[in-house]
Each structure stands twice: as C-alpha cells, then as structure tokens.
Design a protein around this motif. Structure first.
Motif, PDB file in Angstrom:
ATOM      1  N   GLU A 331      -3.539  -2.901   4.673  1.00  0.00           N
ATOM      2  CA  GLU A 331      -4.107  -1.800   4.251  1.00  0.00           C
ATOM      3  C   GLU A 331      -2.989  -0.489   4.234  1.00  0.00           C
ATOM      4  OE1 GLU A 331      -8.559   0.878   4.302  1.00  0.00           O
ATOM      5  OE2 GLU A 331      -7.917  -0.673   5.955  1.00  0.00           O
ATOM      6  N   PRO A 332      -2.482  -0.547   5.397  1.00  0.00           N
ATOM      7  CA  PRO A 332      -1.355   0.734   5.144  1.00  0.00           C
ATOM      8  C   PRO A 332      -0.122   0.418   4.110  1.00  0.00           C
ATOM      9  CG  PRO A 332      -1.816   0.120   7.363  1.00  0.00           C
ATOM     10  CD  PRO A 332      -2.567  -0.790   6.614  1.00  0.00           C
ATOM     11  N   LEU A 333       0.033  -0.903   3.944  1.00  0.00           N
ATOM     12  CA  LEU A 333       1.086  -1.263   2.845  1.00  0.00           C
ATOM     13  C   LEU A 333       0.457  -1.054   1.701  1.00  0.00           C
ATOM     14  CD1 LEU A 333       3.612  -2.461   3.535  1.00  0.00           C
ATOM     15  CD2 LEU A 333       3.074  -4.659   2.560  1.00  0.00           C
ATOM     16  N   VAL A 334      -0.743  -1.137   1.288  1.00  0.00           N
ATOM     17  CA  VAL A 334      -1.272  -1.042   0.072  1.00  0.00           C
ATOM     18  C   VAL A 334      -1.198   0.470  -0.392  1.00  0.00           C
ATOM     19  CG1 VAL A 334      -3.178  -1.226  -1.465  1.00  0.00           C
ATOM     20  CG2 VAL A 334      -2.644  -3.109   0.052  1.00  0.00           C
ATOM     21  N   GLU A 335      -1.615   1.225   0.696  1.00  0.00           N
ATOM     22  CA  GLU A 335      -1.501   2.782   0.640  1.00  0.00           C
ATOM     23  C   GLU A 335       0.000   3.414   0.253  1.00  0.00           C
ATOM     24  OE1 GLU A 335      -3.137   6.654   0.606  1.00  0.00           O
ATOM     25  OE2 GLU A 335      -3.993   4.763   0.719  1.00  0.00           O
ATOM     26  N   ASP A 336       0.899   2.643   0.981  1.00  0.00           N
ATOM     27  CA  ASP A 336       2.135   3.067   0.664  1.00  0.00           C
ATOM     28  C   ASP A 336       2.594   2.857  -0.780  1.00  0.00           C
ATOM     29  OD1 ASP A 336       2.634   3.818   3.189  1.00  0.00           O
ATOM     30  OD2 ASP A 336       3.605   2.126   3.885  1.00  0.00           O
ATOM     31  N   VAL A 337       2.066   1.539  -1.388  1.00  0.00           N
ATOM     32  CA  VAL A 337       2.103   1.219  -3.133  1.00  0.00           C
ATOM     33  C   VAL A 337       1.628   2.382  -3.702  1.00  0.00           C
ATOM     34  CG1 VAL A 337       1.692  -0.448  -4.579  1.00  0.00           C
ATOM     35  CG2 VAL A 337       2.387  -1.288  -2.246  1.00  0.00           C
ATOM     36  N   ARG A 338       0.402   2.787  -3.209  1.00  0.00           N
ATOM     37  CA  ARG A 338      -0.215   3.718  -4.075  1.00  0.00           C
ATOM     38  C   ARG A 338       0.689   5.179  -4.038  1.00  0.00           C
ATOM     39  NH1 ARG A 338      -3.016   8.235  -3.454  1.00  0.00           N
ATOM     40  NH2 ARG A 338      -2.954   7.798  -0.961  1.00  0.00           N
ATOM     41  N   GLU A 339       1.078   5.355  -3.037  1.00  0.00           N
ATOM     42  CA  GLU A 339       1.641   6.868  -2.982  1.00  0.00           C
ATOM     43  C   GLU A 339       3.196   6.622  -3.492  1.00  0.00           C
ATOM     44  OE1 GLU A 339       2.222   7.566   1.092  1.00  0.00           O
ATOM     45  OE2 GLU A 339       0.122   8.406   1.362  1.00  0.00           O
ATOM     46  N   THR A 340       3.756   5.344  -3.683  1.00  0.00           N
ATOM     47  CA  THR A 340       4.991   5.401  -4.173  1.00  0.00           C
ATOM     48  C   THR A 340       4.657   5.121  -5.807  1.00  0.00           C
ATOM     49  OG1 THR A 340       5.993   3.906  -2.529  1.00  0.00           O
ATOM     50  CG2 THR A 340       7.137   3.596  -4.797  1.00  0.00           C
ATOM     51  N   LEU A 341       3.750   4.910  -6.482  1.00  0.00           N
ATOM     52  CA  LEU A 341       3.354   4.956  -7.862  1.00  0.00           C
ATOM     53  C   LEU A 341       2.993   6.303  -8.314  1.00  0.00           C
ATOM     54  CD1 LEU A 341       1.532   1.434  -8.181  1.00  0.00           C
ATOM     55  CD2 LEU A 341       3.736   2.285  -8.853  1.00  0.00           C
ATOM     56  N   GLY A 342       2.686   7.117  -7.198  1.00  0.00           N
ATOM     57  CA  GLY A 342       2.203   8.349  -7.324  1.00  0.00           C
ATOM     58  C   GLY A 342       0.737   8.775  -7.871  1.00  0.00           C
ATOM     59  N   LEU A 343      -0.173   7.615  -7.319  1.00  0.00           N
ATOM     60  CA  LEU A 343      -1.617   7.892  -7.542  1.00  0.00           C
ATOM     61  C   LEU A 343      -2.219   8.188  -6.382  1.00  0.00           C
ATOM     62  CD1 LEU A 343      -1.909   4.265  -9.175  1.00  0.00           C
ATOM     63  CD2 LEU A 343      -1.472   6.362 -10.392  1.00  0.00           C
ATOM     64  N   ASP A 344      -2.883   9.432  -6.709  1.00  0.00           N
ATOM     65  CA  ASP A 344      -3.415  10.262  -5.536  1.00  0.00           C
ATOM     66  C   ASP A 344      -5.047   9.580  -5.137  1.00  0.00           C
ATOM     67  OD1 ASP A 344      -1.380  12.081  -5.571  1.00  0.00           O
ATOM     68  OD2 ASP A 344      -2.383  13.360  -6.560  1.00  0.00           O
ATOM     69  N   GLY A 345      -5.020   9.252  -3.971  1.00  0.00           N
ATOM     70  CA  GLY A 345      -6.092   8.753  -3.733  1.00  0.00           C
ATOM     71  C   GLY A 345      -7.411   9.887  -3.089  1.00  0.00           C
TER      72      GLY A 345
END
Length: 506
Positions: A331-345
């Motif tokens: 789950e934290p790894l997926v969150e890092d991917v989202r932040e790297t792509l610039g998608l805000d959760g």
C-alpha cells in the motif's frame, strides 16, 4: 572501432567441380541406364529363345516336307538347301521308339551340350543366354522341341557361332537404343528439374550469400513465391525470416544508438541530480511543517532518479541486476507511485484504498483508485516493484491523456492487490481506449509494443523482465474496459532447516 580490424568475411559457396545440375544429369543417365540393363537381361534371353524357336519352326516345316515326299526321301540338293536355310547340320524326328534322321550334313563327332525347349524355365534361359554370349568357342549344340504329326520331339544340331553373332548384334542395337532413350529422358528430366528445383535453389543460395553480406539492406530480402509446393513454402519462409532478422537488426541498431546517446548525457544528468539532492537535504532542515512533510519524499524521489540514471544502460548492455527481495508493504508503495505521477489523493474508500483527483502528469482530470488489501505484503525488491508499478501506471495515465476532455468519473487508473496463497496478484488498469492490434502483437518487445508518437516502447519490456526476474509473470487481461495488466509475483521458497534454525535461535 579500430579501422585496422578485419572486415567480416562474406559467405562463399564451396567450390565444386560438378554443380547440382551436373549431378542431376549424371544421376538421371545412370538410373536410365540401370533400368535399361534390367530390361536387357530378360530381353537377350528372350531373343535367344526366339532365335532357337525360329530354327525349330523351320525344322517342323522340313519334317512336313519329308513326310509329304514320295517314299519319305528328298534329293540331296534340296535337303542341303533346307539345312542351309535353317542353319543346321542335321534334323531328326523322334516318333515313339524310332528316331529318324531326316536330313544330315557334316555331322560333328560329338555334341557339346543339349538345349531342351520343352521345359525351359526363365532363370535357366537367362543363365544359358549369358553362357552363350560370353563363350569364346564354336561349340555344337543340339536343340530339342515339340514335334508335329504326333512325334515326340524334333531335334536339330547347330553351331553356336551364328547364335552368338545374332545375340551380339541384338545387344549393340539395345545399347544404342538405350543410349538414345537415356539422352532423351535425361534431357527432359534435367530441364524439368532444373526449372522446378535447381534454379529456385540456386536463387535462394545466392540470396542467402547476398543477405549475409548486408543483412540490414531491405533490397537483399528475397521475394516470396506463389508456388504451392515445398520450394514455394521454403521461399516464403526464407523471406519472412529475412524480414524478421532485418527488423531485429534494426532494433539492435536503434538500441545501440539509444545507449550511446544516453551514455553521453548520463554523467552530466547524474551530477545535476546529485546537486538537487544536496538542496533537498538543506530543505529538510527547514522547520516549516509543509517542507518537513514533502522533503523526505523529494529526497526519496531524487535517490530513485539517481539509481535509475546509474542503471540506464543496463537494459541495452547487460541484464538487470538480480532482485534484492524482502517483505515489502504494497500500500505505501502504491501511494508513492501516485505521488510520483502527481495525482492527489482524497482519502480511503471502503477501508482498502484511496481515490485520486487532479492528474499532474498531463495537467488534466484523471481519477485514481487504490484497492489494495490492507497489510498486504509482497516478497519482492522494493525498487524494482516500484519501477514495475510506475511504468504500468504511467502508461495508463498517458492512454487517458490521449483524450481531449477528461472526466475523473470516467477516466480512472485503478491498482488492486490481493494474496492468493503464496502468490500476490497485482492489477493495474485504466478506462482508456485500450490497446491496438499492432500493440498486442508485440506487447512486451522493446521498441515494438508502443504505438504512441514519441514513445520508444521500453516500459512494458522492462516490466516483463523485472517480473520474470522475480519468478512471476505479466499478462494482459482480456475482456476489460481499457487495458488491464496482471502481475503475478510468487513468494520465495523457504528452506525448512533455515526456518527451524530461526525458531531455535528465538
């Protein structure tokens, strides 16, 4: 490259005194002559039997003449003429117990051998024919055959020389006829096979030699044939193989050029990233809460960028390093991917993930859905797993950005993760237009799996290599909206002795 290095040798056809056409011609002549020999053997035996039967027939006629003559006698001059026409020394007739000499000339003191035409077998006829043909003496032979007028048999005494002479003349005629038939047959067979086999094979051989000399030249690729036989199939397969090989060599050349270009900028880019890393460390010392929140993530992103830059050439020059596997929370790894792509959760959904909002990669509205089981862990290399998910998610975002207007309720990237026994299943999907047929044909091949302008098609190839290094697999899930890629990563096998040792030490 050193200019003095020897140039690659061009494949040359091995020198031969006799080519395929000459061998074909000689084989055809040999086989036709062999067939003629097999025909000649019974023919010469049959010629000898017919020659002897003709003499016996003449003797039958002579016996009829003697029987019709008054008192059973004919003048000596007539008898000699009859014997000369027959080519015999004497003619006799056996009737019951009486053996009657009808005509006689110069009778030899003894007869060398007897030939009984009444019970002659085929193998005896062949053997005796060659005995007569190869004999060097003028033997005298007695020939016996069926007799007319109720006689038991009629016999004639002949010299062997006239028979041998006739058989030799027959053999010469057969030989000349065989040579003529062999020449005609060989010429026809040679021409037919030359146009059907030899010439196409010669063209294929010349093309192979020319293609090896310059395999990247499209003009050297042979044209496929429309023939439906094996030669046509070989030509079509050779053309397909040469096209594939030329394309593969073009890809290798592209890869070499890419590696050369990247190597030129690799050093300066690494220095720039190192400088940026120093500035991020200074930012981490600022007490501002927002800075303290984003500085660690910025430092981690710069560290990954430096590692990627350090191993940029690994795909083109060597294999990826073996994965340093450990237990990683997904789950934290997926969150890092989202932040790297610039998608805000915007928070969790259903206790299993989060929904994203604004997309920073393309500056548009793209939805983000994370549906990963909480506490789900993966036995994998964290950096390589991050690269897998980042490449797949970036491809999904780029597919969605191809639309002019985007809606986060419609345009979404979704990552799911679950465990099935000792295997972790991760799916990265999007609601984009999906993959074209051309992209599906070369899905995980470098420089071939992408159809977007400006893309080199390395992302999926890198993901496939990293997944295989973990002993897993990646595949495209059919029947979904957009594109869905499923990663299957199994846990490592654990030795029982090691696990027992850990429990004992604990």
């Amino acid at each position: 490259m050193n200019d003095s290095s020897p140039a690659p040798s061009v494949l040359q056809a091995p020198p031969t005194r006799l080519g395929l056409s000459g061998k074909l011609l000689l084989l055809t002549l040999s086989f036709v002559m062999l067939a003629e020999v097999l025909i000649y053997v019974p023919s010469v035996a049959n010629f000898r039997l017919n020659w002897l039967n003709d003499r016996l027939s003449a003797a039958y006629t002579a016996a009829l003449v003697f029987d019709a003559a008054p008192s059973g006698t004919v003048p000596d001059s007539v008898a000699r003429q009859i014997l000369d026409s027959i080519g015999a020394r004497a003619v006799a007739l056996k009737m019951g117990q009486q053996r009657r000499l009808l005509m006689a000339g110069e009778i030899p003191p003894e007869v060398d051998y007897t030939i009984d035409m009444r019970d002659m077998t085929w193998h005896e006829a062949i053997i005796e024919a060659f005995d007569t043909l190869f004999s060097r003496e003028n033997d005298t032979m007695r020939v016996m055959g069926p007799a007319p007028m109720g006689g038991e048999y009629v016999e004639i005494v002949l010299d062997e020389t006239p028979l041998r002479t006739a058989m030799l003349a027959f053999s010469v005629r057969i030989l000349l006829l065989s040579l003529f038939i062999s020449a005609i047959t060989a010429a026809l067979v040679y021409l037919a096979l030359h146009f059907l086999l030899v010439r196409p094979m010669r063209n294929m051989t010349a093309n192979v030699v020319a293609f090896r000399a310059d395999p990247e030249n499209p003009a050297r690729i042979i044209e496929g044939s429309e023939r439906g036989d094996e030669i046509g199939t070989a030509q079509r397969e050779l053309a397909a193989m040469e096209r594939d090989l030329a394309g593969l060599l073009a890809q290798k050349t592209h890869l070499a050029a890419l590696g050369l270009a990247v190597s030129k900028i690799n050093h300066d880019l690494r220095n720039l990233l190192s400088s940026a890393q120093l500035f991020s460390e200074r930012l981490a010392k600022i007490s501002d809460p927002h800075v303290q929140r984003f500085a660690p993530k910025l430092m981690r992103a710069l560290e990954r960028a430096i590692d990627f830059c350090q191993s940029t050439l690994s795909y083109g020059r060597v294999q990826e390093p073996p994965p340093d596997r450990r237990i990683v929370a997904l789950e934290p790894l997926v969150e890092d991917v989202r932040e790297t792509l610039g998608l805000d959760g915007v928070g969790g959904v259903g206790g299993v993930g989060g929904v994203g909002g604004v997309g920073g990669v393309g500056g548009g509205q793209i939805g983000w859905i994370s549906a990963v089981e909480r506490t789900l862990s993966v036995d994998a290399d964290p950096d390589q797993l991050f690269r897998m998910l980042l490449n797949l998610a970036r491809n999904a975002v780029q597919a969605l950005e191809s639309r002019e207007q985007r809606d986060p309720k419609r345009d979404q990237v979704r990552i799911t993760g679950r465990r099935e026994g000792a295997v972790v299943m991760i799916e990265v999907s999007d609601t984009g237009p999906g993959l074209s047929a051309r992209a599906r044909e070369h899905l995980f091949e470098a420089f071939s799996g992408s159809t977007r302008p400006g893309s080199v098609g390395l992302g999926l190839a890198i993901v496939a290599e990293l997944v295989r290094a973990h002993g897993g697999e990646i595949r495209l899930v059919e029947g979904t909206i957009g594109a869905t890629f499923r990663l299957t990563i199994p846990d490592r096998a654990v030795e029982l002795r090691e696990r027992r040792g850990e429990r004992a030490s604990a």
